[in-house]
Design an enzyme around this catalytic site. Structure first.
Site, PDB file in Angstrom:
ATOM      1  N   ASP A 117      50.998  92.022   7.322  1.00  0.00           N
ATOM      2  CA  ASP A 117      51.562  90.853   8.181  1.00  0.00           C
ATOM      3  C   ASP A 117      50.655  89.427   8.063  1.00  0.00           C
ATOM      4  O   ASP A 117      49.667  89.538   8.045  1.00  0.00           O
ATOM      5  CB  ASP A 117      51.869  91.271   9.581  1.00  0.00           C
ATOM      6  CG  ASP A 117      50.740  91.595  10.519  1.00  0.00           C
ATOM      7  OD1 ASP A 117      49.745  92.359   9.894  1.00  0.00           O
ATOM      8  OD2 ASP A 117      50.540  91.161  11.580  1.00  0.00           O
ATOM      9  N   GLU A 118      51.509  88.448   8.366  1.00  0.00           N
ATOM     10  CA  GLU A 118      50.991  87.131   8.561  1.00  0.00           C
ATOM     11  C   GLU A 118      49.921  86.571   7.833  1.00  0.00           C
ATOM     12  O   GLU A 118      48.932  86.093   8.149  1.00  0.00           O
ATOM     13  CB  GLU A 118      50.371  87.070  10.050  1.00  0.00           C
ATOM     14  CG  GLU A 118      51.611  87.232  11.214  1.00  0.00           C
ATOM     15  CD  GLU A 118      51.145  87.393  12.458  1.00  0.00           C
ATOM     16  OE1 GLU A 118      51.830  86.974  13.490  1.00  0.00           O
ATOM     17  OE2 GLU A 118      49.892  87.816  12.671  1.00  0.00           O
ATOM     18  N   SER A 119      49.701  87.052   6.404  1.00  0.00           N
ATOM     19  CA  SER A 119      48.928  86.749   5.349  1.00  0.00           C
ATOM     20  C   SER A 119      49.235  85.470   4.784  1.00  0.00           C
ATOM     21  O   SER A 119      49.579  85.233   3.589  1.00  0.00           O
ATOM     22  CB  SER A 119      48.979  87.940   4.381  1.00  0.00           C
ATOM     23  OG  SER A 119      47.650  87.855   3.658  1.00  0.00           O
TER      24      SER A 119
END
Length: 535
Positions: A350-352
């Site tokens: 996530d949220e990379s």
């Protein structure tokens, strides 16, 4: 006239006595989560000096369950409650050794029988039986009261196979005893998966013998600058065993390729310069600009990042072109899989935000193969569905409905954790002393009043592996903090996962959660007393 007054007085006494002797019905004792079927009967079963437990069937699991039940009854009543295979007034009847989680509970005036084809079903039947007793059974101090349970029959089974919660032990570290405490409370609600978020920008929490600096350096701090901590592999095995005895499977998470500053602070040779090496909280836009500038240089100087103790996200990434990155991942997955008997390994994803899209796809697809090579099935946050998933891999829906649909279209299942309903770190309202509210304010009724099978268009029950309630710990420092945000909402999520939608009812839940609240109070559980409930 005197005779009339005497008769009237006697009738009042008889009525009062009858009211005192009237026992609560089995469908009104506050069972949580609500069983599939509850049929009350007249009479009750009373625990006394002669009460004993009989085990029918064999195996280490059944022995643990019988001892678990006996100890709960001994602590409350002070009675001996012996356990044997010969005879007993409480019978645990394990008919086979399958994975069946369903059970039947029959309570008569002379005998109680819990039967199932699986040990987990027996354990869940025990949890239901314990809740049928007066709330004082959960007090740590023995009592001299009468210990009765109303008669009747319960036939029960779960709606979803995966019923879980997640603990973020990275942002604020929680020791072994804190995790065990949480496992105990989960078990009472018939939850069966504990997802441990073991790594993030702020800390690496699991010993990896082939990469010792991950804990020596990466585990040395936490949000706010505290001393952090980590689990040795022996600690982790201890947690896994404790959970397994209570029919809870541990799912370890190593978040990647983003949320990886703790790795990059530990081993500079892995650092591409894409992360912010000073650990500041500049915007993602500036992060990307710095990343692109660094990558244009022919010779990247790989130095350790600064340890990070803030709560911003999206600024760190592993170097997806570096072979050493995949050696690290292979070693981590290998060591952790060897001590994790459960089927799943969570790869984050996530949220990379500073990982280029093509690099992200290459990375996730390669990491899935690494996980598979070590005998595990990957779970990842819903962003992983933007790649090609391996058959059987699971996308955990937290934010993007379109991503969940992408997983479904590939023939993969979805684990439901919508942030607007299931995130336990969200504040109840604007006055809540801790927690965040970027997704929503989640009062108790909001946590309860939703149906996983109808939450997202295109995702039906057959597409859903189960339901999980995550607790992120940016604002959670103490056990009291944890309990305050988790309870009573975890009970609501547990019922969403266990009880069919058509049987769930908010008015019923309000009454039963008030009784559950008494059980928590007796053990000093610091739960939130929602104004929606008459506690």
């Amino acid at each position: 006239m005197k005779k009339f007054k005497l008769a009237f007085a006697m009738s009042i006494v008889l009525l009062a006595t009858a009211c005192q002797n009237q026992k609560e019905s089995l469908d009104a004792v506050g069972i949580m989560p609500l069983p599939a079927s509850v049929v009350p009967a007249s009479g009750s079963f009373q625990v006394n000096e002669s009460t004993s437990i009989q085990i029918s069937g064999d195996g280490e699991e059944l022995s643990f369950i019988s001892d678990y039940l006996a100890q709960k009854l001994r602590n409350a009543t002070g009675f001996a409650i012996p356990v044997s295979g010969d005879a007993g007034s409480i019978v645990l009847d394990l008919r086979s050794n399958s994975e069946d989680e369903s059970y039947e509970l029959e309570i008569g005036e002379e005998k109680i029988v819990i039967s199932s084809n699986g040990a987990s079903g027996i354990f869940y039947g025990v949890q239901t039986l314990l809740q049928a007793f007066p709330a004082e059974l959960f007090s740590p101090n023995p009592s001299n009261q009468t210990w009765e349970v109303p008669a009747g029959k319960i036939v029960d089974k779960p709606e979803y196979a995966y019923r879980g919660s997640m603990l973020d032990v990275s942002r604020h570290f929680m020791g072994v005893e804190e995790v065990k405490h949480y496992i105990d409370l989960m078990a009472e609600l018939k939850l069966n998966y504990l997802h441990l978020h073991l790594t993030d920008d702020q800390g690496w929490r699991i010993e990896i013998k082939s990469w010792p600096k991950l804990t020596e350096i990466g585990g040395s701090t936490q949000v706010g600058g505290g001393e952090g901590g980590y689990y040795t592999q022996e600690d982790y095995v201890n947690i896994v065993k404790y959970a397994s005895q209570r029919f809870i499977t541990i799912v370890p998470e190593v978040d990647m390729p983003g949320h990886t500053n703790a790795i990059l602070a530990s081993y500079g040779e892995l650092n591409s310069g894409i992360n912010l090496p000073d650990g500041d909280t500049e915007t993602v836009t500036k992060s990307v600009e710095k990343a692109e500038e660094a990558l244009k240089k022919s010779n990247i100087i790989r130095e350790p990042a600064e340890l990070y103790t803030g709560i911003e996200v999206g600024f760190s990434t592993l170097d997806t072109d570096l072979e050493l990155t995949y050696q690290l991942i292979d070693d981590v997955v290998r060591e952790l899989s060897a001590i994790t008997p459960g089927p799943y390994f969570h790869i984050g994803g996530d949220e990379s935000h500073v990982t280029k899209k093509d690099d992200y796809i290459y990375f996730i697809e390669r990491v899935q193969e690494i996980v598979k090579s070590h005998g595990k099935t990957s779970i990842g946050w819903d962003e992983i569905a933007t790649t090609t998933l391996l058959p059987g891999n699971v996308a955990q829906f937290w934010a993007m409905a379109d991503n969940a649909k992408l997983a479904q279209e590939q023939g993969n299942q979805v684990l439901m954790s919508p942030a607007k309903k299931a995130y336990l770190d969200m504040q109840y309202d604007s006055t809540t002393r801790i927690g965040l509210h970027w997704a929503a304010y989640i009062e108790l009724d909001s946590a309860y009043l939703w149906d996983p099978a109808n939450y997202t268009e295109g995702i039906s029950k057959k597409d859903i592996l189960g339901v999980e309630a995550p607790l992120w710990t940016e604002t959670v420092v103490t056990r009291d903090d944890l309990e305050y945000l988790v309870f009573p909402r975890l009970a609501a999520i547990a019922e969403v996962a266990w009880t069919p939608m058509e049987k769930r009812n908010w008015e019923s839940f309000k009454k039963r959660i008030a009784i559950q609240g008494k059980r928590w109070e007796l053990r000093d559980i610091n739960f939130y007393k929602s104004p929606k409930v008459d506690w």
